[in-house]
Design an enzyme around this catalytic site. Sequence first.
Site, PDB file in Angstrom:
ATOM      1  N   THR A  15       0.814  -1.221   0.000  1.00  0.00           N
ATOM      2  CA  THR A  15       0.000   0.000   0.000  1.00  0.00           C
ATOM      3  C   THR A  15       0.846   1.269   0.000  1.00  0.00           C
ATOM      4  O   THR A  15       0.494   2.257  -0.644  1.00  0.00           O
ATOM      5  CB  THR A  15      -0.913  -0.001   1.254  1.00  0.00           C
ATOM      6  OG1 THR A  15      -1.829  -1.084   1.112  1.00  0.00           O
ATOM      7  CG2 THR A  15      -1.684   1.285   1.411  1.00  0.00           C
ATOM      8  N   SER A  62       0.303 -10.067  -0.960  1.00  0.00           N
ATOM      9  CA  SER A  62      -0.339 -11.389  -1.081  1.00  0.00           C
ATOM     10  C   SER A  62       0.498 -12.302  -1.977  1.00  0.00           C
ATOM     11  O   SER A  62       0.400 -13.528  -1.878  1.00  0.00           O
ATOM     12  CB  SER A  62      -1.717 -11.283  -1.727  1.00  0.00           C
ATOM     13  OG  SER A  62      -2.441 -10.234  -1.186  1.00  0.00           O
ATOM     14  N   THR A  92       1.428  -4.699   4.098  1.00  0.00           N
ATOM     15  CA  THR A  92       1.225  -5.112   5.492  1.00  0.00           C
ATOM     16  C   THR A  92       0.658  -6.528   5.604  1.00  0.00           C
ATOM     17  O   THR A  92       0.865  -7.192   6.616  1.00  0.00           O
ATOM     18  CB  THR A  92       0.261  -4.143   6.215  1.00  0.00           C
ATOM     19  OG1 THR A  92      -0.988  -4.120   5.528  1.00  0.00           O
ATOM     20  CG2 THR A  92       0.840  -2.748   6.291  1.00  0.00           C
ATOM     21  N   ASP A  93      -0.063  -6.979   4.562  1.00  0.00           N
ATOM     22  CA  ASP A  93      -0.801  -8.240   4.719  1.00  0.00           C
ATOM     23  C   ASP A  93       0.099  -9.417   5.088  1.00  0.00           C
ATOM     24  O   ASP A  93      -0.274 -10.243   5.924  1.00  0.00           O
ATOM     25  CB  ASP A  93      -1.573  -8.571   3.429  1.00  0.00           C
ATOM     26  CG  ASP A  93      -2.733  -7.604   3.215  1.00  0.00           C
ATOM     27  OD1 ASP A  93      -3.119  -6.907   4.174  1.00  0.00           O
ATOM     28  OD2 ASP A  93      -3.251  -7.549   2.081  1.00  0.00           O
ATOM     29  N   THR A 165       2.661  -9.992  14.374  1.00  0.00           N
ATOM     30  CA  THR A 165       1.488 -10.480  13.660  1.00  0.00           C
ATOM     31  C   THR A 165       0.599  -9.281  13.346  1.00  0.00           C
ATOM     32  O   THR A 165       0.566  -8.316  14.120  1.00  0.00           O
ATOM     33  CB  THR A 165       0.770 -11.581  14.489  1.00  0.00           C
ATOM     34  OG1 THR A 165      -0.208 -12.206  13.668  1.00  0.00           O
ATOM     35  CG2 THR A 165       0.098 -11.054  15.740  1.00  0.00           C
ATOM     36  N   THR A 274      -0.804 -22.537  18.968  1.00  0.00           N
ATOM     37  CA  THR A 274      -2.117 -22.175  19.509  1.00  0.00           C
ATOM     38  C   THR A 274      -2.790 -21.135  18.615  1.00  0.00           C
ATOM     39  O   THR A 274      -2.125 -20.294  18.023  1.00  0.00           O
ATOM     40  CB  THR A 274      -2.007 -21.641  20.949  1.00  0.00           C
ATOM     41  OG1 THR A 274      -3.304 -21.183  21.354  1.00  0.00           O
ATOM     42  CG2 THR A 274      -1.016 -20.500  21.087  1.00  0.00           C
ATOM     43  N   CYS A 276      -4.623 -18.972  19.930  1.00  0.00           N
ATOM     44  CA  CYS A 276      -4.720 -17.770  20.770  1.00  0.00           C
ATOM     45  C   CYS A 276      -3.614 -16.794  20.373  1.00  0.00           C
ATOM     46  O   CYS A 276      -2.506 -17.194  20.029  1.00  0.00           O
ATOM     47  CB  CYS A 276      -4.556 -18.120  22.240  1.00  0.00           C
ATOM     48  SG  CYS A 276      -5.804 -19.262  22.815  1.00  0.00           S
TER      49      CYS A 276
HETATM   50  N1  ASP Z   1      -2.757  -5.425   0.201  1.00  0.00           N
HETATM   51  C1  ASP Z   1      -1.691  -4.610   0.697  1.00  0.00           C
HETATM   52  C2  ASP Z   1      -0.429  -5.453   0.726  1.00  0.00           C
HETATM   53  O1  ASP Z   1      -0.226  -6.204   1.622  1.00  0.00           O
HETATM   54  C3  ASP Z   1      -2.037  -4.097   2.057  1.00  0.00           C
HETATM   55  C4  ASP Z   1      -1.025  -3.160   2.662  1.00  0.00           C
HETATM   56  O2  ASP Z   1       0.095  -2.978   2.216  1.00  0.00           O
HETATM   57  O3  ASP Z   1      -1.370  -2.532   3.685  1.00  0.00           O
HETATM   58  O4  ASP Z   1       0.347  -5.359  -0.175  1.00  0.00           O
END
Ligand code: ASP
Length: 340
Positions: A15, A62, A92-93, A165, A274, A276
């Site tokens: 992003t 992704s 971030t993913d 995480t 886990t 959790c």
């Molecule tokens: N879909 C984006 C990615 O992981 C989300 C992000 O960067 O916040 O590339």
Amino acid sequence: MAPKKRVCLIHTGGTIGMKPTPYGYAPAPGYMAEALAGLPELSDPAMPQYDLVEYQPLLDSSYMAAPQWNRIARDIRDRYQDYDGFVVLHGTDTMAYTASALSFMLEGLAKPVILTGSQIPFCRIRSDARDNLICAMLLAAGEPEPVPEVCLWFGGKLLRGNRATKVSADHLIAFDSPNCPHLARDGVRITIYREQLRPPGKALKLQEFGSPRIAVLKVFPGIQFDLFEKIMTPDLRGLVLEAFGAGNIPANEGGLARLLDRARENGTILVVCTQCLKGSAAIGQYETSRPLREMGAVCGWDMTAEAAVAKLYYLLSQDLPTAQVKSLMEQNLRGELSGP
Ligand code: ASP
């Protein structure tokens, strides 16, 4: 005057550098260089010099997997002597998976490798990119002091990469490391919790990942294990089982037993983590985890599923006997687990 610190920015996508398109946000080649050039803060004397390496293609995270992790790790290894530290700009993913993977791949690391990104693209007025980037660059330059680890900086917190995480899909404080104290935090100044840091390594050694077949199975109430028997082939080298609580799993009319038998026959390593967010698996604490213990499953203790996946890739990419892989899975190699 001391020479300026040097930081290498490796832009993989995510992003942070995306732009709106009719189909939603998408990576924009060349945009990050433009955005950085337009950021006056980067010419401040307190900031390090930087070089930008932009990947082609830029990826939504992704799509990140072992080949991309290998490329990042190789780029760090090849430039290791030229820079004081590295910032990896990443979506971030799957940032926590990449951070975990790099922590295993870069054995003997003595310089900061800081992953960061943003929840709102740089091009948007309320973007969190600017702060995340500036702090990550300072940390990579060893300010206020060197952090010789693979870390994730996001929303004002520095986390051990293999403990991190993603905890929020939309909050600007999107990551946490529930089983590991933060390594630093933002405030009037950046405070490093030195006592939490791992000692610097002596010599960098890169272990690239191959493509061993592994899988993750999250247990849920009423799970019909027979549905998953088809994946239990000799090809499957490792399976992370995300079990309930302390590593509990329902036997469900023999379905589990058949799955475990297949794993044993095929030499598939089962790693029990886990579900959790906080706390640890502890196989044997409850009667419901007895079958796992009897088939020789490995306890993932308080490892995140992200770290368990990366660690399986790491160990299974080496030519190690199964017993050694199982034993190393339960040992703390890079600060990824607290142990029994
Ligand atoms: N879909 C984006 C990615 O992981 C989300 C992000 O960067 O916040 O590339």
